[in-house]
Motif scaffolding. Structure first.
Motif, short mmCIF file in Angstrom:
data_model
loop_
_atom_site.label_atom_id
_atom_site.label_comp_id
_atom_site.label_asym_id
_atom_site.label_seq_id
_atom_site.Cartn_x
_atom_site.Cartn_y
_atom_site.Cartn_z
N ALA A 190 -2.19 -3.21 -7.61
CA ALA A 190 -3.38 -2.90 -8.39
C ALA A 190 -4.23 -1.83 -7.71
CB ALA A 190 -4.20 -4.17 -8.60
N SER A 191 -4.12 -1.75 -6.37
CA SER A 191 -4.96 -0.78 -5.65
C SER A 191 -4.16 0.26 -4.87
CB SER A 191 -5.90 -1.53 -4.69
OG SER A 191 -5.16 -2.28 -3.75
N SER A 192 -2.86 0.11 -4.76
CA SER A 192 -2.05 1.10 -4.04
C SER A 192 -0.58 0.98 -4.43
CB SER A 192 -2.20 0.93 -2.52
OG SER A 192 -1.57 -0.27 -2.10
N SER A 193 0.14 2.06 -4.22
CA SER A 193 1.58 2.08 -4.49
C SER A 193 2.26 2.89 -3.39
CB SER A 193 1.88 2.70 -5.86
OG SER A 193 1.28 1.97 -6.90
N TRP A 194 3.45 2.49 -3.00
CA TRP A 194 4.20 3.22 -2.00
C TRP A 194 5.69 2.89 -2.10
CZ3 TRP A 194 6.43 -0.58 0.94
CH2 TRP A 194 5.72 -1.76 1.11
N VAL A 195 6.50 3.79 -1.59
CA VAL A 195 7.95 3.62 -1.59
C VAL A 195 8.46 3.90 -0.17
CG1 VAL A 195 10.15 4.39 -2.51
CG2 VAL A 195 8.13 4.33 -4.00
N GLN A 296 -2.97 -2.35 3.51
CA GLN A 296 -3.63 -1.56 4.55
C GLN A 296 -2.64 -1.13 5.62
OE1 GLN A 296 -6.74 -0.38 4.43
NE2 GLN A 296 -6.18 0.75 6.27
N THR A 297 -1.68 -2.02 5.95
CA THR A 297 -0.65 -1.67 6.94
C THR A 297 0.17 -0.49 6.46
OG1 THR A 297 -0.52 -3.96 7.73
CG2 THR A 297 1.37 -2.53 8.18
N ALA A 298 0.55 -0.48 5.17
CA ALA A 298 1.32 0.64 4.63
C ALA A 298 0.50 1.93 4.66
CB ALA A 298 1.77 0.31 3.21
N LYS A 299 -0.78 1.83 4.34
CA LYS A 299 -1.64 3.01 4.34
C LYS A 299 -1.82 3.60 5.74
CE LYS A 299 -4.51 1.85 0.30
NZ LYS A 299 -5.88 1.50 -0.14
N SER A 300 -1.80 2.72 6.75
CA SER A 300 -2.08 3.16 8.12
C SER A 300 -0.87 3.79 8.81
CB SER A 300 -2.57 1.98 8.96
OG SER A 300 -1.56 1.00 9.10
N ILE A 301 0.31 3.69 8.20
CA ILE A 301 1.50 4.28 8.81
C ILE A 301 1.41 5.80 8.72
CG2 ILE A 301 4.01 4.52 8.66
CD1 ILE A 301 4.15 1.67 7.63
N LYS A 302 1.50 6.43 9.86
CA LYS A 302 1.41 7.89 9.93
C LYS A 302 2.81 8.51 10.01
CE LYS A 302 -3.06 7.76 12.31
NZ LYS A 302 -3.80 8.18 13.53
N PRO A 303 2.96 9.74 9.49
CA PRO A 303 4.26 10.41 9.60
C PRO A 303 4.67 10.55 11.05
CG PRO A 303 2.82 11.56 8.06
CD PRO A 303 1.98 10.53 8.74
N ALA A 304 5.98 10.45 11.30
CA ALA A 304 6.49 10.59 12.65
C ALA A 304 6.31 12.01 13.15
CB ALA A 304 7.96 10.20 12.69
N GLU A 305 6.05 12.15 14.45
CA GLU A 305 5.92 13.48 15.04
C GLU A 305 7.28 14.16 15.09
OE1 GLU A 305 3.22 15.02 15.97
OE2 GLU A 305 1.88 13.34 15.48
N PRO A 306 7.33 15.49 14.88
CA PRO A 306 8.61 16.20 14.98
C PRO A 306 9.21 16.02 16.36
CG PRO A 306 6.91 17.60 14.01
CD PRO A 306 6.21 16.38 14.56
#
Length: 314
Positions: A190-195, A296-306
């Motif tokens: 209801a408040s976020s979506s992710w794959v 919130q855990t899914a939102k806090s995941i940052k892209p991996a550094e190159p």
């Protein structure tokens, strides 16, 4: 004196032998093995019933080689709890006989609607009954009546693994999958979506198309799998006027159809989310805060550094 020397030597040798044998317990009878509380091997158990005063009875039966709950409802069963219970039964031993033919078991807290009653059914259809009463004055053990016969003492350490409630036998975790076989998680909330998808190499992951660290994926997966309810399950037919909170689609690399989990809220319990696993008739109550933590855990995941040395300028 010389004619007594051989006899004296033999006496000394015999005495030394006696001392040696005594020191090695050669003359001591071995202690008898403790008697099992219930003389039924775990593999021969086909039925378990546990009654406790003031609580719903719990009844488990073996059907087609699998344990299922029959009472109080056909709740999904925690197979580990059943296995541990059978291990506890196998290990439980009888203590001292308190009274061989008790005329008044009630003085031990047995009967009259008090305490716990356990019935174990074996593969021959025989029912083995135990009635658990009060604690002995010295503590550490309880009175137990066997088959309506003798009252004995049984260590509470042995009994604790047998006196379980319906909640302890119920599988309280709605989410279940093998993390090593996980291919993707898709959340529509209801408040976020992710794959979240596993890459072709099998070791890399992408969240919404961006590469992320495997440890972050494990953390998110573990948070979902470890969510558990502390309430009794409800039939899905009991949910009324529910509102959709989330859908989680889980795909495994086993060529089977994806697993679809649904989360719902009801007007009378807005701080609770009822999770319904795929093909289930039962709903699991979890705190809305747990669901928000997942988002919130899914939102806090940052892209991996190159990786070092990679050409990031192109």
């Amino acid at each position: 004196m010389r004619k007594w020397m051989p006899t004296l030597v033999l006496v000394l040798i015999f005495a030394a032998g006696v001392v040696y044998a005594s020191s090695h317990n050669f003359f001591r009878e071995s202690a008898p093995a403790p008697q099992k509380l219930v003389a039924v091997g775990r593999d021969a158990v086909t039925g378990i019933r546990i009654d406790k005063t003031g609580s719903e009875p719990v009844e488990l039966v073996m059907q087609n080689g699998k344990w299922v709950m029959k009472l109080p409802q056909t709740y999904p069963l925690n197979s580990y709890a059943v296995d541990n219970w059978l291990n506890a039964l196998e290990a439980a031993t009888a203590g001292d006989v308190i009274e061989g033919q008790p005329k008044d078991p009630a003085k031990y807290g047995i009967g009259g609607g008090n305490g716990w009653n356990i019935t174990v059914t074996d593969s021959d259809g025989n029912a083995h009954k135990l009635a658990v009463g009060s604690t002995l004055p010295a503590g550490g053990s309880s009175y137990v009546q066997l088959e309506s016969g003798a009252v004995i003492s049984v260590a509470q350490d042995s009994l604790s693994g047998l006196l379980l409630s319906v909640t302890e036998f119920t599988d309280t975790t709605p989410f279940e999958w093998d993390k090593d076989h996980l291919s993707s998680l898709e959340w529509e909330g209801a408040s976020s979506s992710w794959v979240l998808k596993r890459g072709e190499s099998g070791s890399d992951w992408k969240l919404n198309g961006k590469k992320v660290k495997e440890e972050d994926v494990s953390s998110l997966s573990d948070k979902l799998i470890n969510i558990a309810t502390s309430e009794q399950l409800r039939s899905t037919s009991e949910l009324k006027n529910e509102s959709h909170r989330f859908t989680l689609t889980v795909t495994l690399n086993d060529d089977k159809a994806p697993k679809v989990y649904q989360g719902w809220t009801t007007p009378d319990q807005t701080d609770t989310v009822w999770i319904i696993p795929p093909d289930s008739n039962w709903a699991y109550a979890v705190s809305a805060a747990n669901v928000e933590e997942i988002e919130q855990t899914a939102k806090s995941i940052k892209p991996a550094e190159p990786e070092s040395g990679s050409d990031s300028g192109q």
